[in-house]
Scaffold this motif. Sequence first.
Motif, PDB file in Angstrom:
ATOM      1  N   ARG A  45       0.993  -1.262  -0.079  1.00 25.38           N
ATOM      2  CA  ARG A  45       0.039  -0.007   0.086  1.00 25.38           C
ATOM      3  C   ARG A  45       0.939   1.197  -0.076  1.00 25.38           C
ATOM      4  N   CYS A  49       0.304   1.657  -3.959  1.00 28.28           N
ATOM      5  CA  CYS A  49      -0.595   2.102  -4.011  1.00 28.28           C
ATOM      6  C   CYS A  49      -1.013   3.245  -3.090  1.00 28.28           C
ATOM      7  N   LEU A  52      -4.567   4.681  -1.907  1.00 27.29           N
ATOM      8  CA  LEU A  52      -5.722   3.960  -1.366  1.00 27.29           C
ATOM      9  C   LEU A  52      -6.004   3.956   0.187  1.00 27.29           C
ATOM     10  N   SER A  57     -13.444  -1.434  -1.762  1.00 35.01           N
ATOM     11  CA  SER A  57     -12.890  -1.678  -3.146  1.00 35.01           C
ATOM     12  C   SER A  57     -11.209  -1.426  -3.199  1.00 35.01           C
ATOM     13  N   ASP A  58     -10.983  -0.403  -2.135  1.00 40.11           N
ATOM     14  CA  ASP A  58      -9.310  -0.218  -1.986  1.00 40.11           C
ATOM     15  C   ASP A  58      -8.526  -1.511  -1.443  1.00 40.11           C
ATOM     16  N   TRP A  60      -9.380  -4.413  -2.047  1.00 41.08           N
ATOM     17  CA  TRP A  60      -9.609  -5.313  -3.298  1.00 41.08           C
ATOM     18  C   TRP A  60      -8.563  -5.006  -4.394  1.00 41.08           C
ATOM     19  N   ILE A  61      -8.336  -3.807  -4.620  1.00 41.50           N
ATOM     20  CA  ILE A  61      -7.167  -3.208  -5.499  1.00 41.50           C
ATOM     21  C   ILE A  61      -5.782  -3.473  -4.885  1.00 41.50           C
ATOM     22  N   ASN A  62      -5.544  -3.301  -3.588  1.00 38.16           N
ATOM     23  CA  ASN A  62      -4.362  -3.521  -3.079  1.00 38.16           C
ATOM     24  C   ASN A  62      -4.196  -4.945  -3.144  1.00 38.16           C
ATOM     25  N   ASN A  63      -4.781  -5.952  -2.878  1.00 39.49           N
ATOM     26  CA  ASN A  63      -4.873  -7.486  -3.101  1.00 39.49           C
ATOM     27  C   ASN A  63      -4.436  -7.766  -4.321  1.00 39.49           C
ATOM     28  N   LYS A  64      -5.042  -7.192  -5.167  1.00 38.23           N
ATOM     29  CA  LYS A  64      -4.757  -7.635  -6.747  1.00 38.23           C
ATOM     30  C   LYS A  64      -3.461  -7.160  -7.144  1.00 38.23           C
ATOM     31  N   THR A  65      -2.839  -6.032  -6.594  1.00 35.20           N
ATOM     32  CA  THR A  65      -1.495  -5.631  -6.665  1.00 35.20           C
ATOM     33  C   THR A  65      -0.642  -6.601  -6.265  1.00 35.20           C
ATOM     34  N   LYS A  68      -0.062  -9.507  -8.191  1.00 34.33           N
ATOM     35  CA  LYS A  68       0.694  -9.244  -9.417  1.00 34.33           C
ATOM     36  C   LYS A  68       2.197  -9.254  -9.109  1.00 34.33           C
TER      37      LYS A  68
END
Length: 69
Positions: A45, A49, A52, A57-58, A60-65, A68
């Motif tokens: 984070r 990110c 965030l 939703s934030d 979720w985006i952090n977890n997707k990062t 990757k």
Amino acid sequence: MNPKGKVIWLTGMSGAGKSFIAREGSVALERLGHSIAQIDGDDVRKNYCCALGFSYSDIWINNKTVIKL
């Protein structure tokens, strides 16, 4: 040794001790000869990110990062 990697993903509330458990688990697994890569969600984070927060939703985006990485 099994050549396939494994992922142990700790989830829980802030301050629940996830980072502590991860550090202690990493030490124990390294003593057994396993190669460890520990990724802390707070580090992701902070470094990837920055904008965030902690909304659903934030997170979720952090977890997707993390996935990757």
